[in-house]
Design a protein around this motif. Structure first.
Motif, short mmCIF file in Angstrom:
data_model
loop_
_atom_site.label_atom_id
_atom_site.label_comp_id
_atom_site.label_asym_id
_atom_site.label_seq_id
_atom_site.Cartn_x
_atom_site.Cartn_y
_atom_site.Cartn_z
N ALA A 1 0.83 -1.21 0.00
CA ALA A 1 0.00 0.00 0.00
C ALA A 1 0.87 1.26 0.00
CB ALA A 1 -0.93 0.00 1.21
N ILE A 2 1.97 1.24 0.76
CA ILE A 2 2.88 2.39 0.78
C ILE A 2 3.49 2.61 -0.59
CG2 ILE A 2 5.10 3.20 1.67
CD1 ILE A 2 4.38 1.89 4.34
N LEU A 3 3.99 1.53 -1.20
CA LEU A 3 4.62 1.66 -2.51
C LEU A 3 3.63 2.12 -3.57
CD1 LEU A 3 6.94 -1.49 -2.56
CD2 LEU A 3 7.58 0.89 -2.15
N ALA A 4 2.41 1.58 -3.53
CA ALA A 4 1.39 2.00 -4.49
C ALA A 4 1.09 3.49 -4.33
CB ALA A 4 0.12 1.18 -4.31
N ALA A 5 1.03 3.97 -3.08
CA ALA A 5 0.77 5.39 -2.83
C ALA A 5 1.95 6.24 -3.29
CB ALA A 5 0.50 5.62 -1.35
N LEU A 6 3.17 5.77 -3.03
CA LEU A 6 4.35 6.54 -3.44
C LEU A 6 4.47 6.63 -4.95
CD1 LEU A 6 7.05 5.29 -0.89
CD2 LEU A 6 5.85 7.49 -0.90
#
Length: 386
Positions: free
Chosen positions: A97-102
Motif C-alpha cells: 500500500a505504501i509503494l502504491a501510494a508513493l
C-alpha cells in the motif's frame, strides 16, 4: 590482523543500529515534508495556480529526498537480514500500500498539468494527497505495532511464520495503539509540510498552511503525550533474561526473552534518553509557536528537531530490541541476534562513511541552488514549472 577485526562485532552492531535510526530519521525529516505538503495540497491551495505553487515547492527535490528511504531499506536488507525477512513478509500488504501510494507521486507530478481539464487536475490533486497521507499514516501504524510486538514465529531454520490468512496480517495492524501511532505520524508530517509550505510560499497559501500547521502541531503533541501514557501503562515491554551473546552468532533463538514491565523502565535505567521525548515535545511546541507567529526558517528547523525526538523516543527505550515477537518472545529480533556478519557490517560501514557525506553535500548544494520562494507569477509564466 585482518582489517575488519579493527572493530569488534558488538560495536559494529551498535553502530549499525544507530545508523539505521539515522537513515530512518533522515527519511522522515527530508521526505516527510514532501509527504506533508502533498497531504495539505487540496486544503491550503484553492485555485489551480495556488496548487501548482505547492506542487513546485517539492517537485524539484522529492526524488532526492526519497534517497533516504532507499538507503534505509538497503541498510535493513544488508545489515539486518532477519529484520528484512520478518518485517517484509509480515507487513507485505502494508508495504504494498505504501509503494502504491508513493508511485502516485511521480505520476501525479508529471501528468497533472498535461491537460487543462479541471476534473483531470482535481483527480490528480487527490492522487497526490493519497500519495502523501497513506505512507505517513502507515509508517506510524507500523511503529505502534513494533512497540507492541508483532505476531510472528521462527522455526528451527529461522524461517518467519505468521498465523492466520494473509489479509489478517494487514488488518491486525489496525489495532487501537497502532492507529494512535498512525495519528501521531500523520499529524506530525502535516505539521512539517505546513512549515515547508510556509517557508517556500507567500500570500494566502502561506497563511492557510500556517493555520492548518498550528492545529496539526497541537494534535501531534496531544496524541504523542497520550501515546506515551498509553505505552507506559497499557503496553507490555520485552526483557532479555539470559546472558546476552553480544559477539555471538546472529540467531535470535539463542536469547531468552520474556514479556513484562514497561518500556518506560528504560528511562529509569538510562535517564539520558529522556532527551528524546523532551526534544519531541519542545521542538513541535516551538514549531507551533513559529507557525502562529509567521516565522519561517526557524519553524522548519524546530519541526525537524521535534520529529527527531519523536522517532528517537521509539528506538531508544526499545534497545536492544528491533522487532519483538508477541507470540514467541524468544524469536524477538535484537541488535545482538539479527545482524549480518562482522565482515559485511565493516564493509558497509566503510561505504557509508564514503557515500553518505557525498549525499549530504549534494543535497545541501541542491537546496542552495533551489533556495527561494515559489510564486504564482513564476509557475504561470515559466513553462519548466509543473
Amino acid at each position: 590482523m585482518i582489517l575488519h577485526d579493527l572493530i569488534s562485532l558488538d560495536v559494529l552492531r551498535v553502530i549499525w543500529w544507530v545508523l539505521l535510526g539515522v537513515l530512518l530519521i533522515g527519511f522522515a525529516v527530508m521526505d516527510g515534508f514532501d509527504l506533508g505538503a502533498a497531504t495539505l495540497l487540496p486544503f491550503v491551495a484553492k485555485t489551480d495556480a495556488e496548487r501548482r505553487v505547492v506542487i513546485n515547492t517539492v517537485g524539484p527535490v522529492w526524488e532526492g529526498n526519497q534517497v533516504w528511504l532507499i538507503l534505509g531499506g538497503g541498510a535493513i536488507f544488508a545489515a539486518w537480514p532477519p529484520l528484512y525477512a520478518v518485517s517484509f513478509s509480515g507487513f507485505y500488504l502494508a508495504i504494498f500500500a505504501i509503494l502504491a501510494a508513493l508511485i502516485l507521486r511521480p505520476v501525479g507530478f508529471k501528468y497533472r498539468s498535461k491537460r487543462e481539464s479541471v476534473r483531470w487536475r482535481r483527480n490528480w490533486d487527490w492522487a497526490l494527497f493519497i500519495g502523501g497521507a497513506v505512507p505517513a499514516l502507515i509508517f506510524g501504524v507500523a511503529c505502534g505495532n513494533v512497540l507492541q510486538g508483532v505476531p510472528f514465529q521462527l522455526n528451527d531454520m529461522l524461517m518467519p511464520m505468521y498465523p492466520g490468512p494473509f489479509w489478517w496480517k494487514f488488518l491486525a495492524l489496525l489495532n487501537p495503539f497502532g492507529i494512535m501511532g498512525g495519528v501521531v505520524s500523520l499529524a506530525m508530517l502535516i505539521t512539517l509540510g505546513a512549515a515547508w509550505i510556509s517557508l517556500k510560499t507567500e500570500g494566502e497559501v502561506q497563511k492557510r498552511a500556517q493555520a492548518v500547521g498550528t492545529v496539526s502541531g497541537i494534535v501531534t503533541i496531544v496524541a504523542y503525550i497520550l501515546a506515551g501514557v498509553w505505552m507506559a501503562y497499557g503496553i507490555e515491554a520485552y526483557q532479555i533474561v539470559s546472558v546476552v551473546p553480544a559477539n555471538g552468532p546472529s540467531n535470535p533463538l539463542m536469547t531468552e526473552v520474556v514479556r513484562g514491565g514497561s518500556w518506560m523502565d528504560s528511562y529509569a535505567a538510562r535517564p539520558w534518553i529522556w532527551i528524546a521525548p523532551i526534544l519531541g515535545i519542545v521542538g513541535l511546541g516551538l514549531a507551533v509557536l513559529g507557525l502562529r507567529a509567521g516565522r519561517e526558517g526557524s519553524t522548519m528547523i524546530f519541526a525537524q528537531l521535534g520529529i527527531f525526538g519523536v522517532i528517537s523516543s521509539v528506538g531508544l527505550p526499545m534497545f536492544p530490541f528491533i522487532l519483538p515477537s508477541s507470540i514467541q518472545p524468544n524469536a524477538s529480533l535484537t541488535v545482538w541476534g539479527a545482524s549480518s556478519s562482522q565482515l559485511t557490517l565493516f564493509v558497509m560501514l566503510v561505504c557509508a562513511l564514503i557515500f553518505v557525506p557525498i549525499i549530504l553535500a549534494y543535497t545541501a548544494w541542491v537546496y542552495k541552488v533551489l533556495w527561494g520562494k515559489v510564486t504564482v507569477a513564476e509557475v504561470t509564466e515559466k513553462h519548466h514549472y509543473y
